[in-house]
Design a protein around this motif. Structure first.
Motif, mmCIF file in Angstrom:
data_model
loop_
_atom_site.group_PDB
_atom_site.id
_atom_site.type_symbol
_atom_site.label_atom_id
_atom_site.label_comp_id
_atom_site.label_asym_id
_atom_site.label_seq_id
_atom_site.Cartn_x
_atom_site.Cartn_y
_atom_site.Cartn_z
ATOM 1 N N UNK A 112 0.705 -1.249 -0.033
ATOM 2 C CA UNK A 112 -0.088 0.211 0.037
ATOM 3 C C UNK A 112 0.815 1.251 0.198
ATOM 4 N N UNK A 113 1.979 1.271 0.725
ATOM 5 C CA UNK A 113 3.063 2.361 0.978
ATOM 6 C C UNK A 113 3.431 2.600 -0.621
ATOM 7 N N UNK A 114 3.973 1.541 -1.149
ATOM 8 C CA UNK A 114 4.505 1.700 -2.269
ATOM 9 C C UNK A 114 3.541 2.128 -3.369
ATOM 10 N N UNK A 115 2.269 1.774 -3.331
ATOM 11 C CA UNK A 115 1.141 2.119 -4.380
ATOM 12 C C UNK A 115 0.726 3.744 -4.269
ATOM 13 N N UNK A 116 0.711 4.215 -2.809
ATOM 14 C CA UNK A 116 0.658 5.574 -2.607
ATOM 15 C C UNK A 116 1.810 6.178 -2.676
ATOM 16 N N UNK A 117 3.127 6.024 -2.842
ATOM 17 C CA UNK A 117 4.498 6.761 -2.842
ATOM 18 C C UNK A 117 4.547 7.457 -1.661
ATOM 19 N N UNK A 118 4.515 6.548 -0.616
ATOM 20 C CA UNK A 118 4.827 7.133 0.626
ATOM 21 C C UNK A 118 5.622 6.458 1.362
ATOM 22 N N UNK A 119 6.340 6.811 2.508
ATOM 23 C CA UNK A 119 7.260 6.045 3.518
ATOM 24 C C UNK A 119 6.656 4.958 3.983
ATOM 25 N N UNK A 120 7.191 3.681 4.061
ATOM 26 C CA UNK A 120 6.406 2.469 4.621
ATOM 27 C C UNK A 120 6.309 2.650 6.305
#
Length: 269
Positions: free
Chosen positions: A67-75
């Motif tokens: 989900x973090x990768x999909x939203x391009x945010x820090x995990x």
């Protein structure tokens, strides 16, 4: 001389007004903080819902990362928000909204539309291609034989996972493997993968006829030789046993490509 009583009343009234203004400001601040906390909670709830949906669709392990990768945010930031240790502030909310194409992504269903289920992402590039061969060609395969060497390659099929150099593709025929596999589906077979109970395999008989079935080991026969069954999913077909007829497993299915039924184009309606 100024009226002492009037001056005293003026000071008292001014003090009272000041206290009222201060009290009103405090109430407004508390209301603003309560509203902000509500917004943070709604954003956290929406992000947790995304993670839960991802875990349900593709497994719990790695759901936060995906989900973090999909939203391009820090995990790690997403994990902290999920655990309630950090808040999803305005900048982050705007960034997620831009990624989802919906700036109201975090609002609850009673205030706006249901959170958009962004459950697609760009497909990975194929790692390599394998030959699509006929069942006749598959029946002629032996260990470590290059399928291309048979000269019966109908086409090449892209694969998106690691497979051995001798892997190949077959097109399913008939209805013996319905409902899971229907005619026209394509299965990728890897001869280097040893089948486990419940795997799907391609095997051949002594006449070099190939078949695609479910693998079921049955133990050892009276002579102590291990044997197995090839089981069709369609109960109208009978299983085959390696102790009753000569069966040799060619390879194990590692992935499949479903053939979808052609439908009229909706734009033509």
């Amino acid at each position: 001389m100024p009226d002492t009583l009037a001056l005293a009343n003026h000071n008292v009234n001014r003090s009272s007004v000041s206290h009222q203004c201060l009290a009103a400001a405090n109430v407004k601040c508390m209301k603003d903080q309560s509203l902000q906390d509500q917004i943070y909670n709604q954003r956290r709830t929406a992000l947790i819902a995304m993670i839960d949906a991802e875990a349900k669709a593709r497994g719990l392990n790695g759901a936060v990362r995906r989900v973090a990768d999909r939203l391009d945010i820090d995990r790690s930031l997403l994990s902290q928000i999920k655990g309630g240790y950090r808040n999803c502030g305005e900048d982050l909310a705007l960034k997620i909204g831009a990624k989802l194409g919906n700036q109201d992504w975090w609002r609850s269903p009673e205030n706006t539309h249901t959170l958009f289920d962004a459950n697609v992402e760009p497909a990975p590039k194929p790692i390599r291609k394998v030959p699509l061969i006929s069942c006749v060609a598959a029946g002629r395969l032996t260990e470590a034989m290059d399928p291309y060497a048979l000269g019966a390659c109908e086409d090449e099929v892209p694969v998106y996972g690691e497979v051995s150099d001798y892997s190949f593709a077959l097109r399913v025929k008939g209805d013996s493997m319905e409902p899971e596999f229907t005619e026209g589906d394509v299965v990728i077979i890897d001869p280097d993968v040893r089948p486990q109970p419940g795997d799907f395999v391609v095997a051949k008989n002594h006449e070099e006829e190939a078949t695609f079935k479910k693998y079921r080991p049955r133990g050892r026969n009276e002579q102590g030789v291990e044997y197995f069954e090839l089981v069709p999913l369609n109960e109208n077909y009978a299983p085959m046993r390696s102790d009753l007829e000569h069966l040799h497993i060619i390879g194990t299915m590692v992935m499949s490509i479903k053939k979808r039924r052609a439908k009229p184009h909706w734009r033509d309606k």
